[in-house]
Design an enzyme around this catalytic site. Structure first.
Site, PDB file in Angstrom:
ATOM      1  N   HIS A   1      11.186   4.582   5.827  1.00 18.49           N
ATOM      2  CA  HIS A   1      12.530   4.161   6.254  1.00 18.49           C
ATOM      3  C   HIS A   1      13.389   3.821   5.030  1.00 18.49           C
ATOM      4  CE1 HIS A   1      10.333   2.597  10.065  1.00 18.49           C
ATOM      5  NE2 HIS A   1      10.961   3.683  10.416  1.00 18.49           N
TER       6      HIS A   1
ATOM      7  N   LYS B   1       9.014  -2.474  26.110  1.00 15.09           N
ATOM      8  CA  LYS B   1       8.120  -2.090  25.013  1.00 15.09           C
ATOM      9  C   LYS B   1       7.509  -3.326  24.361  1.00 15.09           C
ATOM     10  CE  LYS B   1       8.482   1.293  21.291  1.00 15.09           C
ATOM     11  NZ  LYS B   1       9.389   2.161  20.511  1.00 15.09           N
TER      12      LYS B   1
ATOM     13  N   ARG C   1      10.082  14.068   9.382  1.00 15.80           N
ATOM     14  CA  ARG C   1       8.817  14.164   8.653  1.00 15.80           C
ATOM     15  C   ARG C   1       8.121  15.496   8.849  1.00 15.80           C
ATOM     16  NH1 ARG C   1       6.983   8.481  11.063  1.00 15.80           N
ATOM     17  NH2 ARG C   1       8.261   9.409  12.680  1.00 15.80           N
TER      18      ARG C   1
ATOM     19  N   SER D   1       5.368   3.583  11.276  1.00 14.61           N
ATOM     20  CA  SER D   1       5.162   2.167  11.608  1.00 14.61           C
ATOM     21  C   SER D   1       3.852   1.996  12.372  1.00 14.61           C
ATOM     22  CB  SER D   1       6.324   1.624  12.442  1.00 14.61           C
ATOM     23  OG  SER D   1       7.506   1.626  11.693  1.00 14.61           O
TER      24      SER D   1
HETATM   25  P1  ADP Z   1      11.594   5.089  16.678  1.00 17.14           P
HETATM   26  O1  ADP Z   1      11.347   3.831  17.412  1.00 17.14           O
HETATM   27  O2  ADP Z   1      12.861   5.826  17.062  1.00 17.14           O
HETATM   28  O3  ADP Z   1      10.395   6.011  16.544  1.00 17.14           O
HETATM   29  P2  ADP Z   1      11.180   4.365  13.952  1.00 17.14           P
HETATM   30  O4  ADP Z   1      11.458   2.956  13.561  1.00 17.14           O
HETATM   31  O5  ADP Z   1       9.754   4.793  14.008  1.00 17.14           O
HETATM   32  O6  ADP Z   1      11.955   4.607  15.264  1.00 17.14           O
HETATM   33  O7  ADP Z   1      11.967   5.382  13.006  1.00 17.14           O
HETATM   34  C1  ADP Z   1      13.358   5.369  12.823  1.00 17.14           C
HETATM   35  C2  ADP Z   1      13.770   6.616  12.039  1.00 17.14           C
HETATM   36  O8  ADP Z   1      13.087   6.661  10.801  1.00 17.14           O
HETATM   37  C3  ADP Z   1      13.456   7.945  12.733  1.00 17.14           C
HETATM   38  O9  ADP Z   1      14.484   8.877  12.424  1.00 17.14           O
HETATM   39  C4  ADP Z   1      12.193   8.378  12.070  1.00 17.14           C
HETATM   40  O10 ADP Z   1      12.032   9.792  12.113  1.00 17.14           O
HETATM   41  C5  ADP Z   1      12.452   7.901  10.658  1.00 17.14           C
HETATM   42  N1  ADP Z   1      11.202   7.716   9.911  1.00 17.14           N
HETATM   43  C6  ADP Z   1      10.134   6.981  10.274  1.00 17.14           C
HETATM   44  N2  ADP Z   1       9.154   7.055   9.345  1.00 17.14           N
HETATM   45  C7  ADP Z   1       9.628   7.863   8.361  1.00 17.14           C
HETATM   46  C8  ADP Z   1       9.100   8.365   7.125  1.00 17.14           C
HETATM   47  N3  ADP Z   1       7.864   8.065   6.724  1.00 17.14           N
HETATM   48  N4  ADP Z   1       9.876   9.166   6.378  1.00 17.14           N
HETATM   49  C9  ADP Z   1      11.122   9.493   6.805  1.00 17.14           C
HETATM   50  N5  ADP Z   1      11.676   9.088   7.959  1.00 17.14           N
HETATM   51  C10 ADP Z   1      10.952   8.281   8.723  1.00 17.14           C
END
Ligand code: ADP
Length: 150
Positions: free
Chosen positions: A17, A41, A90, A127
């Site tokens: 992120h 959730k 990703r 995450s």
């Molecule tokens: P969600 O609850 O929508 O899955 P996340 O918090 O997991 O949200 O992710 C928010 C954004 O960050 C999404 O666009 C996701 O694709 C991006 N993201 C998550 N992990 C990575 C990573 N390792 N590299 C690049 N983008 C990421």
């Protein structure tokens, strides 16, 4: 003013992120990191702590704010006068998902989604992997910014 929303759960924020946010800050005048609240959730970290992790990570960054929202992301964008949604890609699974959401959001509101490809060193981080490593006493610090601690 080019303002973008970077929506997600951020449970917790990871180096993946952080990478997308830093690169997004070179494109946009302001980024609102928007933590979506979904009452059904279950999260590992309380909302307030997820906000604090992000604020502490970017404490010297004037162009970034952290907010929380419920409901449709496009409605939140309109309320915040943000014309763009920033997302990270990703892999092909992300692509399929992001593609349909971006098209739906565009139909709903005209808001454009801007996707950045993840840097290779962070492409495996999610995450959910971080939460698994934390629950099993692994060294999660490899995957998260310094302010994220159990
Ligand atoms: P969600 O609850 O929508 O899955 P996340 O918090 O997991 O949200 O992710 C928010 C954004 O960050 C999404 O666009 C996701 O694709 C991006 N993201 C998550 N992990 C990575 C990573 N390792 N590299 C690049 N983008 C990421």
């Amino acid at each position: 003013m080019k303002r973008a929303i970077f929506p997600g759960s951020f449970d917790p924020i990871t180096l993946g992120h952080v990478d997308i946010i830093k690169r997004g800050l070179k494109i946009f005048d302001e980024i609102i990191v928007a933590i979506g609240v979904n009452a059904t959730k279950k999260y590992m970290f309380p909302l307030e702590q997820r906000v604090q992790f992000i604020e502490a990570t970017f404490k010297n960054e004037q162009k970034l704010v952290v907010k929380t929202y419920e409901g449709l992301t496009t409605e939140f964008c309109k309320a915040q006068q943000a014309g763009f949604i920033l997302r990270g890609l990703r892999n092909a699974i992300d692509f399929e998902y992001e593609n349909s959401i971006a098209q739906a959001n565009h139909q709903l509101s005209g808001i454009e989604t801007v996707t950045l490809f993840t840097s290779t060193e962070y492409s495996f981080i999610s995450s959910s992997i971080v939460r698994d490593v934390m629950r099993n006493d692994g060294d999660y610090r490899l995957f998260v910014p310094d302010p994220v601690q159990l």
